[in-house]
Design a protein around this motif. Structure first.
Motif, PDB file in Angstrom:
ATOM      1  N   GLY A 171       0.802  -1.227   0.000  1.00 48.26           N
ATOM      2  CA  GLY A 171       0.000   0.000   0.000  1.00 48.26           C
ATOM      3  C   GLY A 171       0.827   1.265   0.000  1.00 48.26           C
ATOM      4  N   GLU A 172       2.128   1.173   0.290  1.00 47.27           N
ATOM      5  CA  GLU A 172       3.076   2.280   0.304  1.00 47.27           C
ATOM      6  C   GLU A 172       2.740   3.381   1.319  1.00 47.27           C
ATOM      7  N   PRO A 173       3.087   3.166   2.585  1.00 47.19           N
ATOM      8  CA  PRO A 173       2.945   4.238   3.587  1.00 47.19           C
ATOM      9  C   PRO A 173       3.738   5.466   3.149  1.00 47.19           C
ATOM     10  N   GLU A 174       3.066   6.550   2.903  1.00 44.90           N
ATOM     11  CA  GLU A 174       3.677   7.724   2.283  1.00 44.90           C
ATOM     12  C   GLU A 174       3.795   8.904   3.244  1.00 44.90           C
ATOM     13  N   ALA A 175       2.698   9.221   3.935  1.00 47.30           N
ATOM     14  CA  ALA A 175       2.619  10.471   4.690  1.00 47.30           C
ATOM     15  C   ALA A 175       2.338  10.196   6.154  1.00 47.30           C
ATOM     16  N   VAL A 176       2.878  11.049   7.021  1.00 52.66           N
ATOM     17  CA  VAL A 176       2.649  10.888   8.459  1.00 52.66           C
ATOM     18  C   VAL A 176       2.664  12.255   9.129  1.00 52.66           C
ATOM     19  N   ASP A 177       1.826  12.407  10.137  1.00 51.37           N
ATOM     20  CA  ASP A 177       1.898  13.558  11.035  1.00 51.37           C
ATOM     21  C   ASP A 177       1.522  13.077  12.425  1.00 51.37           C
ATOM     22  N   ALA A 204      -0.877   7.721   6.154  1.00 52.85           N
ATOM     23  CA  ALA A 204      -1.679   7.487   4.950  1.00 52.85           C
ATOM     24  C   ALA A 204      -0.876   6.679   3.950  1.00 52.85           C
ATOM     25  N   GLN A 205      -1.554   5.695   3.313  1.00 53.54           N
ATOM     26  CA  GLN A 205      -0.914   4.873   2.293  1.00 53.54           C
ATOM     27  C   GLN A 205      -1.238   5.426   0.902  1.00 53.54           C
ATOM     28  N   GLU A 206      -0.197   5.671   0.127  1.00 52.85           N
ATOM     29  CA  GLU A 206      -0.345   6.342  -1.167  1.00 52.85           C
ATOM     30  C   GLU A 206      -1.163   5.530  -2.166  1.00 52.85           C
ATOM     31  N   ARG A 207      -0.906   4.237  -2.256  1.00 51.69           N
ATOM     32  CA  ARG A 207      -1.547   3.453  -3.323  1.00 51.69           C
ATOM     33  C   ARG A 207      -2.984   3.068  -2.969  1.00 51.69           C
ATOM     34  N   SER A 208      -3.179   2.461  -1.828  1.00 44.55           N
ATOM     35  CA  SER A 208      -4.506   1.948  -1.483  1.00 44.55           C
ATOM     36  C   SER A 208      -5.404   2.990  -0.822  1.00 44.55           C
ATOM     37  N   GLY A 209      -4.816   4.081  -0.339  1.00 41.63           N
ATOM     38  CA  GLY A 209      -5.606   5.157   0.244  1.00 41.63           C
ATOM     39  C   GLY A 209      -5.987   4.972   1.697  1.00 41.63           C
ATOM     40  N   ASP A 210      -5.426   3.956   2.366  1.00 40.09           N
ATOM     41  CA  ASP A 210      -5.767   3.712   3.764  1.00 40.09           C
ATOM     42  C   ASP A 210      -5.214   4.807   4.670  1.00 40.09           C
ATOM     43  N   PRO A 235       5.825   5.885  23.387  1.00 40.19           N
ATOM     44  CA  PRO A 235       6.301   5.152  22.203  1.00 40.19           C
ATOM     45  C   PRO A 235       6.589   3.689  22.474  1.00 40.19           C
ATOM     46  N   PHE A 236       6.790   3.343  23.749  1.00 35.49           N
ATOM     47  CA  PHE A 236       7.066   1.952  24.109  1.00 35.49           C
ATOM     48  C   PHE A 236       5.784   1.157  24.370  1.00 35.49           C
ATOM     49  N   GLN A 237       4.635   1.842  24.244  1.00 33.32           N
ATOM     50  CA  GLN A 237       3.336   1.167  24.398  1.00 33.32           C
ATOM     51  C   GLN A 237       2.398   1.583  23.271  1.00 33.32           C
ATOM     52  N   THR A 238       2.925   1.648  22.068  1.00 28.85           N
ATOM     53  CA  THR A 238       2.152   2.060  20.897  1.00 28.85           C
ATOM     54  C   THR A 238       1.021   1.074  20.613  1.00 28.85           C
ATOM     55  N   ALA A 239      -0.135   1.604  20.198  1.00 22.44           N
ATOM     56  CA  ALA A 239      -1.292   0.739  19.953  1.00 22.44           C
ATOM     57  C   ALA A 239      -2.112   1.252  18.780  1.00 22.44           C
ATOM     58  N   PHE A 240      -2.604   0.333  17.950  1.00 25.88           N
ATOM     59  CA  PHE A 240      -3.492   0.674  16.841  1.00 25.88           C
ATOM     60  C   PHE A 240      -4.833   1.173  17.383  1.00 25.88           C
ATOM     61  N   VAL A 241      -5.375   2.210  16.729  1.00 26.18           N
ATOM     62  CA  VAL A 241      -6.639   2.807  17.175  1.00 26.18           C
ATOM     63  C   VAL A 241      -7.724   2.724  16.104  1.00 26.18           C
ATOM     64  N   SER A 242      -7.409   3.146  14.866  1.00 20.05           N
ATOM     65  CA  SER A 242      -8.487   3.258  13.883  1.00 20.05           C
ATOM     66  C   SER A 242      -7.967   3.150  12.456  1.00 20.05           C
ATOM     67  N   HIS A 243      -8.862   2.767  11.549  1.00 19.01           N
ATOM     68  CA  HIS A 243      -8.589   2.675  10.116  1.00 19.01           C
ATOM     69  C   HIS A 243      -9.726   3.341   9.362  1.00 19.01           C
ATOM     70  N   TYR A 244      -9.381   4.052   8.276  1.00 20.61           N
ATOM     71  CA  TYR A 244     -10.412   4.702   7.461  1.00 20.61           C
ATOM     72  C   TYR A 244      -9.929   4.710   6.009  1.00 20.61           C
ATOM     73  N   ASN A 245     -10.859   4.554   5.074  1.00 17.99           N
ATOM     74  CA  ASN A 245     -10.518   4.640   3.660  1.00 17.99           C
ATOM     75  C   ASN A 245     -11.650   5.362   2.937  1.00 17.99           C
ATOM     76  N   ASN A 246     -11.330   6.536   2.392  1.00 18.81           N
ATOM     77  CA  ASN A 246     -12.350   7.371   1.746  1.00 18.81           C
ATOM     78  C   ASN A 246     -12.343   7.133   0.238  1.00 18.81           C
ATOM     79  N   ARG A 247     -12.677   5.904  -0.134  1.00 13.16           N
ATOM     80  CA  ARG A 247     -12.601   5.503  -1.535  1.00 13.16           C
ATOM     81  C   ARG A 247     -13.714   4.509  -1.832  1.00 13.16           C
ATOM     82  N   ASP A 248     -14.259   4.577  -3.031  1.00 16.33           N
ATOM     83  CA  ASP A 248     -15.279   3.628  -3.482  1.00 16.33           C
ATOM     84  C   ASP A 248     -14.622   2.664  -4.463  1.00 16.33           C
TER      85      ASP A 248
END
Length: 619
Positions: free
Chosen positions: A502-508, A521-527, A536-549
């Motif tokens: 998916g190519e992770p491209e951008a981060v803030d 944000a992933q450049e190719r798949s749009g995730d 940082p030593f207890q990082t955890a996934f929170v949410s996923h979104y994709n604004n694409r049809d």
């Protein structure tokens, strides 16, 4: 005995009767207050504090569409608080679109995929500017495309390349009004291909990553460098200081002396031993190899970090002595994680691959503080050198092709190759030819693919603290099914699995209600992935979104002059209904700066030419 008991009872009854019939006595005085009790035990922590990470709402509250597809019409985005505007580079028109967010709602739009509720006004810049050369003389510079913008307070800085990318570019400075209109201040010369720029936290400097890419024939290959432009009372200096990748390079190890790295050959040997990747024609210098991509600055403004994507490294910039130290990032072991390595099966399928590695090769990086220390967050996209005169790009199957590299796999690698489906299995994966056979014995033991399909957190010495592993692939596949790893030029699932996923491209990075989050944000798949990185030593996934049809049908080619050229078999008819394609940059806006009072995430999507504004709030 009986008479005596009866007499006693009679006397007691008489006394009782007298007591009941008498008057009540006066109210007695109030006694002294009793001693205060010991403090009670503290109550248990409430549920929201216990159940971290906190869940977030991700909602589209506004979207701007240029109607230009495949031409980077909405690429790098920034936010200007005074005018409540998003600024987005429109390379197709070579201008900046100033998008008003003043009336941004707090309720989600009806359809985030097709919304076009936001409008813009153009911000243009001249075709030529005057800059000072090293001797203080005025020279005229012709400008090409804008590559990056940064805003500090009411000052805008624009990095603009020359029409010929191997020539030196410039940085344009503007003062922004309350409506986002710019008044030109000054232009300052920069290096070749100024690809990204940023202000230091106090606004006293602008740092420019001069990528210094070669021309496709390698007839000209400028050096990568960092330009540092000082500002005093809001006025930029006439010229920039330059941090080069030769005499300004240092090695912090006490095991080394300056004499150990005082020539280019010595520096290259030390960097290669440490794991920095070199890929290019013979005779390429270290400064030509290192191509600065993206810069983030520590909170104290004394140290900055620059991604050196193709070289799989990050540079630590000392802004006090104007030096740079290069740190190799190492390799990701795909025997420890699941990876989808082929597009031929057209389904999401993961396997662990021993002796196959990923180069992190981050594009965008960001930084934040924890316990007073700086941590760097990287989007591990991956990239190759692929020019007419030199290309490192190769598929695994071509390594053993007699008409290509004509190498032999080790026994272990050959067994893996066969077990995964051969030419249509692992043979599809793209890897670098630069690391295929380092000892040149004809036998290939290990493979190195581009990118890590993840994001990572590094400490201030560039030691890894966290990597998201195979999260992105697995989460995206679970949500999108066979649409996962789709390209941004057509709705065809799994067609990026053989490349960089998916190519992770951008981060803030930004804070919401006291918690720190990374937005990737992933450049190719749009995730869009959101992680809680507060600790940082207890990082955890929170949410996923994709604004694409993914149900629409379209195909475009962003390598064509007209990406939607019908004569080339392209069809962009349904692109306007397809949502956001190719997120290139993300910008977090904290609640206290937000036009609608809630935290925002502004995303520039270069293929769909759209800018999408997300509202990110706690559930």
């Amino acid at each position: 005995m009986f008479k005596r008991s009866l007499l006693a009872l009679t006397v007691m009854a008489a006394l009782s009767g007298c007591s009941l019939d008498g008057d009540d006595g006066a109210q007695g005085a109030t006694g002294p207050a009793g001693q205060a009790g010991a403090p009670g035990q503290a109550g248990a922590v409430g549920q929201p504090g216990k159940n971290l990470p906190r869940d977030l709402n991700v909602e589209v509250v506004g979207r701007f569409n240029t109607g230009i597809y495949g031409k980077s019409a909405a690429e790098i985005v920034q936010f200007h608080k005074t005018s409540n505007s998003a600024f987005a580079i429109n390379s197709a028109e070579n201008q900046i679109d100033v998008i008003s967010l003043a009336n941004l709602p707090v309720a989600a739009v009806g359809n985030g995929v097709t919304d076009n509720s936001l409008t813009s006004v153009p911000f243009t810049f001249p075709a030529n500017v005057s800059v000072k050369d090293a001797n203080g003389a005025d020279i005229t510079v012709t400008l090409g495309e804008a590559n990056s913008i940064a805003i500090y307070g009411d000052m805008l800085a624009i990095a603009v390349a020359a029409p010929v990318k191997t020539d030196n570019g410039a940085v344009l400075f503007y003062s922004l009004s309350a409506t986002g209109v710019g008044s030109f201040i000054k232009a300052v010369a920069a290096g070749a291909l100024p690809d990204m720029l940023t202000f230091t936290p106090d606004g006293s400097k602008v740092l420019v990553a001069n990528e210094g890419e070669p021309d496709t024939d390698y007839l000209v290959d400028p050096e990568g460098s960092i330009s540092v432009i000082s500002l005093v009372n809001g006025v930029p200096a006439d010229t920039a200081e330059t941090i080069n990748m030769t005499s300004d390079m240092v090695f912090s190890s006490d095991l080394l002396k300056a004499a150990d790295y005082n020539t280019d050959a010595k520096r290259k040997a030390l960097l290669q031993t440490a794991g920095v990747k070199f890929a290019g024609p013979d005779g390429m210098t270290v400064a030509q190899e290192l191509e600065p991509e993206y810069i983030t600055v520590a909170a104290n403004g004394k140290t900055a970090y620059v991604s050196l994507q193709e070289s799989n490294a990050i540079g630590i910039i000392n802004l006090e002595d104007m030096s740079i130290e290069i740190k190799a990032l190492g390799f990701k072991d795909w025997s420890q994680y699941g990876i989808d390595y082929t597009n031929e099966d057209e389904v999401a399928s993961f396997q662990h691959l021993p002796n196959v590695y990923g180069m992190y090769q981050p594009d965008t990086i960001a930084s934040y503080q924890w316990n007073g220390a700086t941590f760097i967050v990287s989007a591990n996209e991956g990239d190759s050198r692929d020019w007419d005169a030199y290309s490192e790009d190769i598929r695994v199957k071509d390594i053993i092709d007699v008409d290509e590299l004509n190498k032999t796999f080790s026994t272990e690698l050959q067994a893996l190759y066969d077990a995964t489906g051969g030419d249509d299995g692992l043979g599809r994966l793209k890897v670098t030819a630069a690391l295929v056979d380092p000892d040149d014995d004809g036998v290939v033991d290990k493979l190195y693919a581009y990118g890590a399909r993840s994001f990572s957190i590094w400490d201030q010495n560039i030691n890894m603290v966290y990597d998201s592993g195979d999260d992105f692939g697995r989460i995206s596949a679970a949500v999108l099914g066979n649409n996962f790893n789709s390209a941004h030029t057509e709705n065809k699932g799994d067609n990026r699995s053989d490349d960089k996923g998916g190519e992770p491209e951008a981060v803030d990075v930004g804070a919401i209600e006291g918690r720190t989050y990374a937005f990737i944000a992933q450049e190719r798949s749009g995730d869009l992935f959101i992680y809680d990185v507060t600790n940082p030593f207890q990082t955890a996934f929170v949410s996923h979104y994709n604004n694409r049809d993914f149900s629409t049908n379209f195909e475009l080619d962003d390598d064509l002059d007209n990406p939607c050229d019908v004569a080339e078999g392209m069809d962009c008819t349904e692109v306007p209904m397809s949502g956001d394609l190719g997120p290139e940059s993300v910008k977090f806006v904290a609640a206290e700066h937000s036009p609608n009072g809630n935290p925002l995430l502004i995303v520039g999507n270069e293929v769909s030419g759209s800018v999408t504004v997300y509202q990110i709030t706690e559930k």
